[in-house]
Design a protein around this motif. Structure first.
Motif, PDB file in Angstrom:
ATOM      1  N   UNK A  44       0.827  -1.202   0.000  1.00 20.43           N
ATOM      2  CA  UNK A  44       0.000   0.000   0.000  1.00 20.43           C
ATOM      3  C   UNK A  44       0.865   1.257   0.000  1.00 20.43           C
ATOM      4  N   UNK A  45       0.297   2.341  -0.499  1.00 16.48           N
ATOM      5  CA  UNK A  45       1.005   3.621  -0.567  1.00 16.48           C
ATOM      6  C   UNK A  45       0.675   4.407   0.705  1.00 16.48           C
ATOM      7  N   UNK A  46       1.724   4.754   1.457  1.00 19.73           N
ATOM      8  CA  UNK A  46       1.534   5.464   2.724  1.00 19.73           C
ATOM      9  C   UNK A  46       1.146   6.914   2.455  1.00 19.73           C
ATOM     10  N   UNK A  47       0.574   7.582   3.464  1.00 19.80           N
ATOM     11  CA  UNK A  47       0.247   9.001   3.306  1.00 19.80           C
ATOM     12  C   UNK A  47       1.483   9.836   2.933  1.00 19.80           C
ATOM     13  N   UNK A  48       2.630   9.529   3.511  1.00 14.00           N
ATOM     14  CA  UNK A  48       3.854  10.262   3.192  1.00 14.00           C
ATOM     15  C   UNK A  48       4.243  10.053   1.725  1.00 14.00           C
TER      16      UNK A  48
END
Length: 70
Positions: free
Chosen positions: A38-42
């Protein structure tokens, strides 16, 4: 755009208005390596910063605009 949730590539690419394959190509053009999962918020913030509002890598956008000015 700010998010506090991890997102799949499909959902994130959809928010950018492109397919996952196009997102991958754009990131490769910007020399940004996105790890599996998954792609983190950062990471989302970093990617938004790399791409202009039309989904182009910033370097490509700058070069295009400089070419028009000359």
């Amino acid at each position: 755009m700010s998010s506090k949730k991890f997102k799949s590539r499909k959902i994130f690419a959809n928010e950018l208005g492109m397919s996952t394959k196009t997102l991958q190509r754009k990131l490769k053009a910007a020399n940004y390596e996105l790890p599996p999962g998954l792609i983190s918020p950062q990471q989302q913030e970093e990617i938004w910063g790399l791409l202009d509002r039309k989904g182009r890598p910033i370097e490509e956008f700058d070069a295009t605009e400089k070419g028009k000015a000359a």
